[in-house]
Design a protein around this motif. Sequence first.
Motif, PDB file in Angstrom:
ATOM      1  N   ASN A 249      60.092 -25.176 -38.533  1.00 47.53           N
ATOM      2  CA  ASN A 249      58.885 -25.997 -38.618  1.00 47.53           C
ATOM      3  C   ASN A 249      59.188 -27.373 -39.199  1.00 47.53           C
ATOM      4  O   ASN A 249      58.673 -28.393 -38.717  1.00 47.53           O
ATOM      5  N   ARG A 252      61.337 -29.324 -36.526  1.00 49.38           N
ATOM      6  CA  ARG A 252      60.528 -29.658 -35.356  1.00 49.38           C
ATOM      7  C   ARG A 252      59.476 -30.707 -35.707  1.00 49.38           C
ATOM      8  O   ARG A 252      59.216 -31.635 -34.924  1.00 49.38           O
ATOM      9  N   ILE A 278      51.436 -27.821 -32.101  1.00 50.42           N
ATOM     10  CA  ILE A 278      52.685 -27.185 -31.656  1.00 50.42           C
ATOM     11  C   ILE A 278      53.016 -25.999 -32.556  1.00 50.42           C
ATOM     12  O   ILE A 278      53.427 -24.934 -32.085  1.00 50.42           O
ATOM     13  N   ARG A 281      50.818 -23.135 -31.631  1.00 50.64           N
ATOM     14  CA  ARG A 281      51.176 -22.581 -30.330  1.00 50.64           C
ATOM     15  C   ARG A 281      52.448 -21.743 -30.415  1.00 50.64           C
ATOM     16  O   ARG A 281      52.569 -20.705 -29.748  1.00 50.64           O
ATOM     17  N   ARG A 282      53.387 -22.161 -31.257  1.00 47.86           N
ATOM     18  CA  ARG A 282      54.667 -21.474 -31.352  1.00 47.86           C
ATOM     19  C   ARG A 282      54.658 -20.348 -32.379  1.00 47.86           C
ATOM     20  O   ARG A 282      55.621 -19.586 -32.468  1.00 47.86           O
ATOM     21  N   SER A 283      53.596 -20.236 -33.152  1.00 45.38           N
ATOM     22  CA  SER A 283      53.543 -19.251 -34.230  1.00 45.38           C
ATOM     23  C   SER A 283      53.294 -17.843 -33.687  1.00 45.38           C
ATOM     24  O   SER A 283      52.623 -17.660 -32.666  1.00 45.38           O
ATOM     25  N   ARG A 284      53.818 -16.860 -34.411  1.00 43.77           N
ATOM     26  CA  ARG A 284      53.548 -15.467 -34.075  1.00 43.77           C
ATOM     27  C   ARG A 284      52.204 -15.006 -34.657  1.00 43.77           C
ATOM     28  O   ARG A 284      51.702 -13.946 -34.271  1.00 43.77           O
TER      29      ARG A 284
END
Length: 490
Positions: A249, A252, A278, A281-284
């Motif tokens: 994180n 990025r 972002i 969106r990319r998190s679990r």
Amino acid sequence: MDVMWEALLLVARPDVLLTILAASTLGIVIGAIPGLTAVMGVALLVPITFFMDPVPAIAAIAALAAMAIFSGDIPGALLRIPGTPASAAYVDDAFAMTRAGRPERGLGLSLGSALIGGVIGVLLLMFAAPLLARFATNFSSVEYFWLALLGLSCAAIVSTGSALKGVLSLIFGLFVAFIGIDEVAGQPRFTFGSFELMGGVSFIPAMIGMFALTEILRNATRNAPKPEAPRMGPVFAGLGSTLVHRWRNVLRGGLTGSLVGALPGAGADIAAWVSYAIAKRRSRTPEKFGTGHDEGLIEAGASNNAALSSAWVPTLVFGIPGDSITAIVIGVLYLKGLEPGPIIFVKTPELIYAIFLSFLLANLLLLPLGWAVIRLARHLLRVPQAYLMPIVLCACIVGSFAINNSPFGVGIMLAFGVIGWLFEENGIPVAPTILGIVLGAMLEFNFVTSMLKSKGDLMTFVERPIAAGLGLVVLLLWAAPVLRALRSRT
């Protein structure tokens, strides 16, 4: 290396170091006061720079801006009042940590991510300035339209709860952004005969109202007993391990902020919202965003300060302001006899790298000065709500009035405070509204400009490779929720 050594000698002078320290301290204070943004602080500093040499003058501006952007997180975390527009992207997560009794965690993560993101931005500024600037000059009005639409699309991602309510909030923000005189046709819209509305609705009073006044109204109308104020623990406790665990994180966010900040006119505001989206969106665990989760706070906080540094790329290389702060910097450079553009790297390279080193030093100063101001800010938590809320309201009034030195700003703040309270009482998020106000004008201007240049041909929005790529990303963002809903039914 000779140029770098000369730049280091210029920065290591006692007067330059003292100037950076004084400007950093001033930036900490200005950023922590709602309504007093980094841009306003830089504008107030400009008359003082008339009496300085070029290096301390530019170094003072860089240091003040870097500190003000970070300290805007402090009232956001403690009082849910974003000190700067970029802080609004992750204010809900930071404030949720405070309400959960962990204010030091939110502020510590903001400090650590801002420091690392700022250093990433400065290093990219030093070693990749010409490359990033060349990429930024490929953007026309078509690419900026897609960039603005990408930022607005993030509102649907970052909003918690119902996606429909998030879109409604975004549409309301866009409507507010269209109030005033049309920049292309020069015609007033939705002003209802009001002279003040011809200048549009300033997003600073609107943001203060929708976050700060909404919180005041919520406290005034809440019948439940007031919880005990949380105590501030050690700021650095567990900070290192968390940032190491969330290194993706941090990295990025720093890279995203550097790329977005290098685009003229984008700035830290768009970078923070895009990075937060972002991260979600990319998190679990995207459902935890807005409830005190650290992923979005870390990524957007790193992006925030990285964009501040990279905004100097088009400013120094091509003389094109990257944001409002660097627009002021261009004027200061001309006053000091330094003409921004490619030739500046040939004529006075040592001055340019001295500016880079000053930015790096200002970001490193975030650690001691940020820790000190966080420790001082803990006293806010001890003030009883009955005394704190009137003080906050006075600060909101002063900050809203200071934007244009007009009571109209105060009226805007009060009106949007009531609207924000009604929104939250009905489960409508307020963050998309602020994003719509910030990006609405940019979206409209670049759309109309592109249509005029292409004589109404819509294919102009996908003819250029970068524009087509950005358009595809936007379409995928909007299509993803629909595809997810269809998949869940099957």
